[in-house]
Design a protein around this motif. Sequence first.
Motif, PDB file in Angstrom:
ATOM      1  N   MET A 166       0.852  -1.197   0.000  1.00  0.00           N
ATOM      2  CA  MET A 166       0.000   0.000   0.000  1.00  0.00           C
ATOM      3  C   MET A 166       0.885   1.245   0.000  1.00  0.00           C
ATOM      4  SD  MET A 166      -2.745   1.126   2.918  1.00  0.00           S
ATOM      5  CE  MET A 166      -3.192  -0.586   3.130  1.00  0.00           C
ATOM      6  N   THR A 167       0.655   2.141  -0.951  1.00  0.00           N
ATOM      7  CA  THR A 167       1.481   3.327  -1.042  1.00  0.00           C
ATOM      8  C   THR A 167       0.720   4.603  -0.702  1.00  0.00           C
ATOM      9  OG1 THR A 167       0.988   3.461  -3.410  1.00  0.00           O
ATOM     10  CG2 THR A 167       2.995   2.277  -2.765  1.00  0.00           C
ATOM     11  N   GLY A 168      -0.565   4.670  -1.019  1.00  0.00           N
ATOM     12  CA  GLY A 168      -1.364   5.850  -0.721  1.00  0.00           C
ATOM     13  C   GLY A 168      -1.834   5.855   0.710  1.00  0.00           C
ATOM     14  N   PRO A 169      -2.504   6.939   1.124  1.00  0.00           N
ATOM     15  CA  PRO A 169      -2.995   7.020   2.505  1.00  0.00           C
ATOM     16  C   PRO A 169      -4.069   5.989   2.796  1.00  0.00           C
ATOM     17  CG  PRO A 169      -3.841   8.843   1.184  1.00  0.00           C
ATOM     18  CD  PRO A 169      -2.822   8.139   0.345  1.00  0.00           C
ATOM     19  N   VAL A 170      -4.100   5.519   4.040  1.00  0.00           N
ATOM     20  CA  VAL A 170      -5.161   4.618   4.479  1.00  0.00           C
ATOM     21  C   VAL A 170      -6.474   5.383   4.549  1.00  0.00           C
ATOM     22  CG1 VAL A 170      -5.941   3.100   6.330  1.00  0.00           C
ATOM     23  CG2 VAL A 170      -3.509   3.288   5.812  1.00  0.00           C
TER      24      VAL A 170
ATOM     25  N   SER B 296      -9.618  18.647   6.407  1.00  0.00           N
ATOM     26  CA  SER B 296      -8.873  17.809   5.474  1.00  0.00           C
ATOM     27  C   SER B 296      -7.651  17.248   6.179  1.00  0.00           C
ATOM     28  CB  SER B 296      -8.437  18.606   4.239  1.00  0.00           C
ATOM     29  OG  SER B 296      -9.565  19.061   3.507  1.00  0.00           O
ATOM     30  N   LEU B 297      -7.442  15.953   6.060  1.00  0.00           N
ATOM     31  CA  LEU B 297      -6.256  15.322   6.639  1.00  0.00           C
ATOM     32  C   LEU B 297      -5.991  14.018   5.935  1.00  0.00           C
ATOM     33  CD1 LEU B 297      -7.050  13.757  10.150  1.00  0.00           C
ATOM     34  CD2 LEU B 297      -8.730  14.127   8.373  1.00  0.00           C
ATOM     35  N   SER B 298      -4.756  13.535   6.085  1.00  0.00           N
ATOM     36  CA  SER B 298      -4.337  12.315   5.423  1.00  0.00           C
ATOM     37  C   SER B 298      -3.590  11.442   6.416  1.00  0.00           C
ATOM     38  CB  SER B 298      -3.434  12.661   4.225  1.00  0.00           C
ATOM     39  OG  SER B 298      -3.032  11.504   3.534  1.00  0.00           O
ATOM     40  N   VAL B 299      -3.876  10.144   6.398  1.00  0.00           N
ATOM     41  CA  VAL B 299      -3.255   9.185   7.314  1.00  0.00           C
ATOM     42  C   VAL B 299      -2.486   8.160   6.492  1.00  0.00           C
ATOM     43  CG1 VAL B 299      -3.647   7.478   9.123  1.00  0.00           C
ATOM     44  CG2 VAL B 299      -5.126   9.495   8.978  1.00  0.00           C
ATOM     45  N   ALA B 300      -1.157   8.228   6.557  1.00  0.00           N
ATOM     46  CA  ALA B 300      -0.309   7.302   5.818  1.00  0.00           C
ATOM     47  C   ALA B 300      -0.335   5.923   6.463  1.00  0.00           C
ATOM     48  CB  ALA B 300       1.122   7.842   5.777  1.00  0.00           C
ATOM     49  N   PRO B 301       0.056   4.876   5.724  1.00  0.00           N
ATOM     50  CA  PRO B 301       0.014   3.521   6.272  1.00  0.00           C
ATOM     51  C   PRO B 301       0.849   3.326   7.535  1.00  0.00           C
ATOM     52  CG  PRO B 301       0.266   3.449   3.890  1.00  0.00           C
ATOM     53  CD  PRO B 301       0.401   4.886   4.286  1.00  0.00           C
TER      54      PRO B 301
ATOM     55  N   ASN C 192      -8.720  -8.274  13.420  1.00  0.00           N
ATOM     56  CA  ASN C 192      -8.804  -8.506  11.981  1.00  0.00           C
ATOM     57  C   ASN C 192      -7.637  -7.892  11.218  1.00  0.00           C
ATOM     58  OD1 ASN C 192     -11.072 -10.078  11.991  1.00  0.00           O
ATOM     59  ND2 ASN C 192     -12.497  -8.444  11.439  1.00  0.00           N
ATOM     60  N   ARG C 193      -6.538  -7.611  11.932  1.00  0.00           N
ATOM     61  CA  ARG C 193      -5.343  -7.029  11.310  1.00  0.00           C
ATOM     62  C   ARG C 193      -5.698  -5.804  10.467  1.00  0.00           C
ATOM     63  NH1 ARG C 193      -1.266 -11.413  11.289  1.00  0.00           N
ATOM     64  NH2 ARG C 193      -2.307 -13.363  11.866  1.00  0.00           N
ATOM     65  N   PRO C 194      -6.290  -4.775  11.081  1.00  0.00           N
ATOM     66  CA  PRO C 194      -6.744  -3.606  10.318  1.00  0.00           C
ATOM     67  C   PRO C 194      -5.571  -2.794   9.777  1.00  0.00           C
ATOM     68  CG  PRO C 194      -6.841  -3.124  12.646  1.00  0.00           C
ATOM     69  CD  PRO C 194      -6.474  -4.583  12.531  1.00  0.00           C
ATOM     70  N   ASP C 195      -5.866  -1.951   8.814  1.00  0.00           N
ATOM     71  CA  ASP C 195      -4.856  -1.038   8.277  1.00  0.00           C
ATOM     72  C   ASP C 195      -4.639   0.164   9.194  1.00  0.00           C
ATOM     73  OD1 ASP C 195      -4.528  -2.615   5.992  1.00  0.00           O
ATOM     74  OD2 ASP C 195      -6.174  -1.602   4.958  1.00  0.00           O
TER      75      ASP C 195
ATOM     76  N   THR D  70       0.508  -1.212  11.686  1.00  0.00           N
ATOM     77  CA  THR D  70      -0.808  -0.595  11.627  1.00  0.00           C
ATOM     78  C   THR D  70      -0.694   0.901  11.873  1.00  0.00           C
ATOM     79  OG1 THR D  70      -1.827  -2.618  12.476  1.00  0.00           O
ATOM     80  CG2 THR D  70      -3.121  -0.602  12.632  1.00  0.00           C
ATOM     81  N   ALA D  71      -1.369   1.707  11.076  1.00  0.00           N
ATOM     82  CA  ALA D  71      -1.414   3.146  11.343  1.00  0.00           C
ATOM     83  C   ALA D  71      -2.218   3.388  12.618  1.00  0.00           C
ATOM     84  CB  ALA D  71      -2.041   3.881  10.172  1.00  0.00           C
TER      85      ALA D  71
END
Length: 232
Positions: free
Chosen positions: A1-5, A25-30, A155-158, A190-191
């Motif tokens: 995975m390269t883009g934000p989660v 607006s916000l972004s959460v990387a992996p 469940n091993r979430p992102d 995990t993020a």
Amino acid sequence: MTGPVLRGDRLTVERGGSAILEDVSLSVAPDASLLVRGPSGAGKSTLFNVLGLLSTPTSGTLYVNGEDASSLPERKRAAIRRDTIGFVFQDFQLIPDLSAWDNAALPQDHTGSRDEEWLGELFDALDISDLKSQYPATLSGGEKQRVAIARSLANRPDVVLADEPTGQLDPRTAEKVLDLLFGVKERTDTALVLISHDRGLEPRFAETVLLRDGRLTVDADVDDEIDYSLPR
């Protein structure tokens, strides 16, 4: 995975003609460790619910692993919550008549199968293996939160979303819970997004954003005016 989660684009939530969130607006990387903090009434819990697909924004777009999840039908949103997002709540939200083990296994049960080996690894990592058969009423606050963390990772979430996870804990237990969250985060890649009123948590996180009156800010002068002495 390269883009934000997770990526929120101008998220707005209105109730009764007033904006609870406005153009957030916000972004959460992996690999993110992100702290969202702010005072009582800032809109933190509303943002938690939107990011976790527990509620929909009035306007704006929420992307989950690049997919627009803002207006998906509830069945699809529930599947994304189950498979992609783990939740840790301030009040634990454990089911009283289920054992610690069965509480932690709930996300797996929703998929129709259990991964007992992974649950065992989580219980070992969180040092609660001796609590498997105990019920929530017999657990301390810190123990309940550890079970809740195990459940969030079942469940091993992102990404794990944590809403004031230390708010009901004494300082020593709160520090242990944070250590566990970060330890398991590193182990599982995990993020982590943690929402809190506590500015003292900031040194633990790679990134911090400030929420005030429904808007995000990084203005230190504004931050100095916020009273963080009271819970949200």
